[in-house]
Design an enzyme around this catalytic site. Sequence first.
Site, PDB file in Angstrom:
ATOM      1  N   GLU A   1      -3.676  -9.518   3.973  1.00  0.00           N
ATOM      2  CA  GLU A   1      -4.526  -9.190   5.126  1.00  0.00           C
ATOM      3  C   GLU A   1      -5.623 -10.213   5.404  1.00  0.00           C
ATOM      4  O   GLU A   1      -5.863 -10.568   6.574  1.00  0.00           O
ATOM      5  CB  GLU A   1      -5.136  -7.789   4.950  1.00  0.00           C
ATOM      6  CG  GLU A   1      -4.201  -6.650   5.275  1.00  0.00           C
ATOM      7  CD  GLU A   1      -3.343  -6.219   4.100  1.00  0.00           C
ATOM      8  OE1 GLU A   1      -2.713  -5.164   4.188  1.00  0.00           O
ATOM      9  OE2 GLU A   1      -3.304  -6.970   3.095  1.00  0.00           O
TER      10      GLU A   1
ATOM     11  N   GLU B   1       0.813  -1.212   0.000  1.00  0.00           N
ATOM     12  CA  GLU B   1       0.000   0.000   0.000  1.00  0.00           C
ATOM     13  C   GLU B   1       0.850   1.268   0.000  1.00  0.00           C
ATOM     14  O   GLU B   1       0.460   2.286  -0.583  1.00  0.00           O
ATOM     15  CB  GLU B   1      -0.965  -0.028   1.190  1.00  0.00           C
ATOM     16  CG  GLU B   1      -2.017  -1.116   1.020  1.00  0.00           C
ATOM     17  CD  GLU B   1      -2.867  -1.347   2.245  1.00  0.00           C
ATOM     18  OE1 GLU B   1      -4.099  -1.278   2.135  1.00  0.00           O
ATOM     19  OE2 GLU B   1      -2.295  -1.596   3.334  1.00  0.00           O
TER      20      GLU B   1
END
Length: 254
Positions: free
Chosen positions: A128, A108
């Site tokens: 995640e 990210e």
Amino acid sequence: MSDEVLVEIDGGVAIITINRPQAKNAVNGVVARGIAAALDELEERGDVAAYVLTGAGGTFCAGMDLKGFLKGDLPYVEGRGFGGIAEAPPKKPIVAAVEGYALAGGFELALACDIIVAAETAVFGLPEPKRGLVAAAGGVMRLPRRIPYHVAMEIALTGDHFPASRLHEVGLVNHVTPAGEALARAVELARRIAGNAPLALAATKRVIVESADWSGEEMFRRQAEIIDPVFGSKDAMEGAAAFAEKRAPVWKGE
């Protein structure tokens, strides 16, 4: 600024390095605040026109420091989000130089950059869901805007690792280098960018980023609001004069 975030300025480029190699540069609160503080200072400096974000020790960033997270150490900065950059990327161009892992929040961070240079041995992923989490620092929002929908879904839903070569195929990674050479290539690109007029760079980046939400009816009006001051700037006159006089321009940012 903490020694967990290092800043080196050379030739109009600021190299921002996450310096936690012992933790694969996992982001904790200190790193997040350090990146935010560095950008706060660098955005105001006239001698810096572009950035490179990288990690020390052969790894870009393995994501959030989960051990710190369990202790309540959150890697966020108010108004800037994860890593001090995810929710508010800088106005100046920024290039990610990726070696090793760019996973979860590390991926990210790369997505918050404008250009990505990766070593052929680099690995990307949003794992995640394997940890009961969601890639909430821009991963599940930015990724489908950058690559085909079905490819983004595969990356986000499987949580698997993907090589730099695959992300280069789908247009997310700009350049793939031999192992150990991502930073040098990223700095080279950043220096080429930094050689251009700073007002023009900032306006160009802003239009590209913001125009994604503009309607057809408003796009040229809103673009004009951003770029008209550039056309009336001293740098615009300097660019034309330098071309006519066959010399390198001297930008003032005015």
